[in-house]
Design a protein around this motif. Structure first.
Motif: not given
Ligand code: SF4
Length: 284
Positions: A36-38, A98-100, A40-42
């Protein structure tokens, strides 16, 4: 702390020309690959000196808070320095999303006193979370013990057909871990991922109406229609409420928007005026 004095009528000439809240994607880098990530993969990321200049300008003109995100902002090589600068050299409140999974005791120690709020992603619990984030859910709960030692924190959940049935558990687990807020983010269509359906949104409204737990519930502005929201500043929407700067230095009305003005190391106020002018022209 922000105090609202709503009996005082402030002349338009004195209104702040900057948004109350600005989010800044410090980097597009992330070691996770959520569908679901928006972002950009850069490998784009913003330099400390440029971010510091924008923060000074926003602060000077009346912005109240800045939220750092990405990508994963803790992967930015100068993440701590940026938080410390924002917290100690400006009057802005500082938060980050953050994803933590990179918050260890050493990072926590360096961030303590320089962050006022943290938002941690928690899309479902147990196997659901692990199928989306490909990281251990038990590991996340351990990380939350460190997160709560830095500042107050909340959980963010991307709401889909898949995560909706787990909202009770997400709310319970977050509250038990010490969270004070639950931010609901109905899925926005991204690449091959479809947005939250009408049915999901209806069910979500029902869930919100029935929620009796201790967490403050929040929702992103673009999905707020039909939800019982409390907005004390209804006449200060759009770019006077919020703007986003992406990791390539483009100022936008939101992180999902395709419309923006390139800032590079330029002036934020000028770019805000350009963006406002663009929207005014395209409205008429
Ligand atoms: S954890 Fe990384 S891949 Fe997942 S939504 Fe957040 S930025 Fe995108």
């Amino acid at each position: 702390m922000n105090v609202l004095l709503d009996e005082i009528s402030v002349p338009v000439s004195l209104h702040a020309r900057v948004p109350r809240q600005v989010s800044i994607a410090l980097t597009n880098r992330c070691d996770l690959a959520c569908a679901h990530c928006y972002a950009p993969k850069s490998r784009d990321e913003l330099r400390f000196d440029i971010v510091a200049r924008w923060l000074r300008e926003l602060d000077e003109h009346g912005t109240l808070g800045v939220g750092f995100g990405g990508g994963e902002p803790t992967l930015h090589p100068e993440f701590v320095k940026i938080c410390q600068y924002a917290a100690h050299e400006t009057r802005l409140s500082v938060s980050f999303t953050t994803h933590g999974h990179h918050i260890n005791n050493e990072l926590a120690e360096r961030l303590r006193g320089s962050v006022h709020f943290i938002r941690v992603s928690m899309d479902g619990v147990g196997a659901t979370y692990e199928s989306i984030r490909r990281r251990s859910f038990t590991g996340l709960l351990e990380q939350l013990r460190i997160v709560r030692s830095i500042s107050r924190f909340g959980a963010n959940v991307v709401v889909t057909d898949h995560t909706l049935p787990e909202l009770d558990e997400v709310a319970r687990v977050s509250a038990d871990a010490g969270a004070c807020e639950l931010l609901l983010l109905p899925q926005i269509p991204v690449r091959s991922v479809v947005g939250a359906s009408v049915n999901t949104l209806q069910e979500l409204r029902r869930w919100v109406d029935g929620y009796k737990g201790p967490l403050k519930l929040c929702i992103n502005e673009s999905s707020a229609d039909g939800f019982p929201i409390c907005d004390p500043l209804v006449s200060e929407g759009g770019l006077r409420a919020y703007a986003h700067i992406d990791a390539m230095g483009v100022l936008k009305p939101s992180s999902y928007s395709d419309t923006g003005v390139q800032l590079s190391d330029g002036n934020v106020l000028q770019a805000l005026d350009q963006l406002a002018y663009y929207f005014a022209e395209n409205d008429t």
